[in-house]
Design an enzyme around this catalytic site. Sequence first.
Site, PDB file in Angstrom:
ATOM      1  N   ASP A  72      -5.763  -8.788   6.023  1.00 40.06           N
ATOM      2  CA  ASP A  72      -4.362  -8.455   6.291  1.00 40.06           C
ATOM      3  C   ASP A  72      -4.072  -8.796   7.746  1.00 40.06           C
ATOM      4  O   ASP A  72      -4.860  -8.447   8.638  1.00 40.06           O
ATOM      5  CB  ASP A  72      -4.131  -6.955   6.015  1.00 40.06           C
ATOM      6  CG  ASP A  72      -2.653  -6.604   5.918  1.00 40.06           C
ATOM      7  OD1 ASP A  72      -1.902  -6.921   6.872  1.00 40.06           O
ATOM      8  OD2 ASP A  72      -2.247  -6.012   4.915  1.00 40.06           O
ATOM      9  N   ILE A  73      -2.981  -9.499   8.004  1.00 41.09           N
ATOM     10  CA  ILE A  73      -2.684  -9.914   9.385  1.00 41.09           C
ATOM     11  C   ILE A  73      -1.941  -8.834  10.191  1.00 41.09           C
ATOM     12  O   ILE A  73      -1.662  -9.030  11.369  1.00 41.09           O
ATOM     13  CB  ILE A  73      -1.906 -11.254   9.453  1.00 41.09           C
ATOM     14  CG1 ILE A  73      -0.650 -11.207   8.584  1.00 41.09           C
ATOM     15  CG2 ILE A  73      -2.813 -12.425   9.093  1.00 41.09           C
ATOM     16  CD1 ILE A  73       0.295 -12.379   8.850  1.00 41.09           C
ATOM     17  N   GLN A  75       6.028  -0.866  -1.350  1.00 41.75           N
ATOM     18  CA  GLN A  75       5.474  -2.196  -1.628  1.00 41.75           C
ATOM     19  C   GLN A  75       6.418  -3.230  -1.011  1.00 41.75           C
ATOM     20  O   GLN A  75       7.637  -3.184  -1.243  1.00 41.75           O
ATOM     21  CB  GLN A  75       5.348  -2.446  -3.141  1.00 41.75           C
ATOM     22  CG  GLN A  75       4.715  -3.808  -3.450  1.00 41.75           C
ATOM     23  CD  GLN A  75       4.603  -4.102  -4.946  1.00 41.75           C
ATOM     24  OE1 GLN A  75       5.087  -3.338  -5.792  1.00 41.75           O
ATOM     25  NE2 GLN A  75       3.965  -5.206  -5.267  1.00 41.75           N
ATOM     26  N   VAL A  76       5.865  -4.132  -0.222  1.00 42.48           N
ATOM     27  CA  VAL A  76       6.677  -5.139   0.474  1.00 42.48           C
ATOM     28  C   VAL A  76       6.465  -6.517  -0.155  1.00 42.48           C
ATOM     29  O   VAL A  76       7.416  -7.262  -0.375  1.00 42.48           O
ATOM     30  CB  VAL A  76       6.320  -5.168   1.984  1.00 42.48           C
ATOM     31  CG1 VAL A  76       7.027  -6.320   2.683  1.00 42.48           C
ATOM     32  CG2 VAL A  76       6.692  -3.835   2.645  1.00 42.48           C
ATOM     33  N   HIS A 118      -1.585  -6.323  -5.077  1.00 44.46           N
ATOM     34  CA  HIS A 118      -2.699  -6.411  -4.129  1.00 44.46           C
ATOM     35  C   HIS A 118      -3.321  -5.046  -3.915  1.00 44.46           C
ATOM     36  O   HIS A 118      -2.624  -4.041  -3.820  1.00 44.46           O
ATOM     37  CB  HIS A 118      -2.258  -7.024  -2.793  1.00 44.46           C
ATOM     38  CG  HIS A 118      -1.027  -6.412  -2.202  1.00 44.46           C
ATOM     39  ND1 HIS A 118       0.244  -6.704  -2.661  1.00 44.46           N
ATOM     40  CD2 HIS A 118      -0.863  -5.513  -1.207  1.00 44.46           C
ATOM     41  CE1 HIS A 118       1.131  -6.022  -1.957  1.00 44.46           C
ATOM     42  NE2 HIS A 118       0.483  -5.287  -1.074  1.00 44.46           N
ATOM     43  N   HIS A 163      -5.332  -2.891  -1.307  1.00 46.15           N
ATOM     44  CA  HIS A 163      -5.716  -2.794   0.104  1.00 46.15           C
ATOM     45  C   HIS A 163      -7.099  -2.140   0.194  1.00 46.15           C
ATOM     46  O   HIS A 163      -7.324  -1.097  -0.431  1.00 46.15           O
ATOM     47  CB  HIS A 163      -4.759  -1.866   0.865  1.00 46.15           C
ATOM     48  CG  HIS A 163      -3.356  -2.348   1.009  1.00 46.15           C
ATOM     49  ND1 HIS A 163      -2.900  -2.970   2.148  1.00 46.15           N
ATOM     50  CD2 HIS A 163      -2.286  -2.275   0.178  1.00 46.15           C
ATOM     51  CE1 HIS A 163      -1.611  -3.249   2.016  1.00 46.15           C
ATOM     52  NE2 HIS A 163      -1.209  -2.844   0.819  1.00 46.15           N
TER      53      HIS A 163
HETATM   54  P1  AMP Z   1       2.461  -3.720   0.754  1.00 43.57           P
HETATM   55  O1  AMP Z   1       3.320  -2.786   1.566  1.00 43.57           O
HETATM   56  O2  AMP Z   1       1.412  -2.974  -0.030  1.00 43.57           O
HETATM   57  O3  AMP Z   1       3.273  -4.666  -0.093  1.00 43.57           O
HETATM   58  O4  AMP Z   1       1.647  -4.551   1.825  1.00 43.57           O
HETATM   59  C1  AMP Z   1       1.810  -5.916   2.063  1.00 43.57           C
HETATM   60  C2  AMP Z   1       0.752  -6.296   3.077  1.00 43.57           C
HETATM   61  O5  AMP Z   1       0.692  -7.705   3.148  1.00 43.57           O
HETATM   62  C3  AMP Z   1       1.041  -5.772   4.506  1.00 43.57           C
HETATM   63  O6  AMP Z   1      -0.038  -4.945   4.926  1.00 43.57           O
HETATM   64  C4  AMP Z   1       1.156  -7.055   5.314  1.00 43.57           C
HETATM   65  O7  AMP Z   1       0.612  -6.921   6.589  1.00 43.57           O
HETATM   66  C5  AMP Z   1       0.392  -8.050   4.471  1.00 43.57           C
HETATM   67  N1  AMP Z   1       0.789  -9.446   4.659  1.00 43.57           N
HETATM   68  C6  AMP Z   1       2.029  -9.960   4.563  1.00 43.57           C
HETATM   69  N2  AMP Z   1       2.008 -11.288   4.773  1.00 43.57           N
HETATM   70  C7  AMP Z   1       0.699 -11.624   5.007  1.00 43.57           C
HETATM   71  C8  AMP Z   1       0.023 -12.846   5.290  1.00 43.57           C
HETATM   72  N3  AMP Z   1       0.670 -14.001   5.391  1.00 43.57           N
HETATM   73  N4  AMP Z   1      -1.319 -12.803   5.466  1.00 43.57           N
HETATM   74  C9  AMP Z   1      -1.987 -11.619   5.383  1.00 43.57           C
HETATM   75  N5  AMP Z   1      -1.406 -10.443   5.110  1.00 43.57           N
HETATM   76  C10 AMP Z   1      -0.080 -10.429   4.933  1.00 43.57           C
END
Ligand code: AMP
Length: 139
Positions: free
Chosen positions: A30-31, A93-94, A99, A101
Amino acid sequence: MDECIFCKIIKGEIPSFKVYEDEKVFAFEDINPIQEGHTLVIPKRHAGNLWEMTDGDLAAVQIAGKRIGLAIKKALDATGVACLQLNGRGANQVVMHYHLHLIPRLEGGPPLPVSNWELKAGDMARIKAVAERITSALG
Ligand code: AMP
Ligand code: ZN
């Protein structure tokens, strides 16, 4: 899914720090890590959330997550690893590609924000009523 950022990562159209890949699963860092070693485990076949996942893909992600979580623990000497998965905007969820974590807690590091909620006793009558509603919804 053409516009999905995680599908693009799987295809190599967006760079990632890959830690694992097999026929069904892809895992990368995760970045925006909550802690160093914060890793995402995803199915190669697009699914928006838990309920869109096939049982086979769900099992494959979980089994790979078990192995990768142990590797995180070993590599970073983690004192624990939280396995967290969000479904729907209401649950924060974004990215709408399923996914898992994997978030390590490191020795001397701060508590994980996702796992240190305050324990407050609930109303047992309400808990019982909700349990019955959920059981009925299972059909
Ligand atoms: P969620 O809130 O569970 O949908 O988390 C989405 C996760 O994706 C967040 O922790 C972000 O930091 C991660 N994320 C978004 N874009 C990228 C990317 N290009 N590479 C790695 N992680 C990402
Ligand atoms: Zn996708």
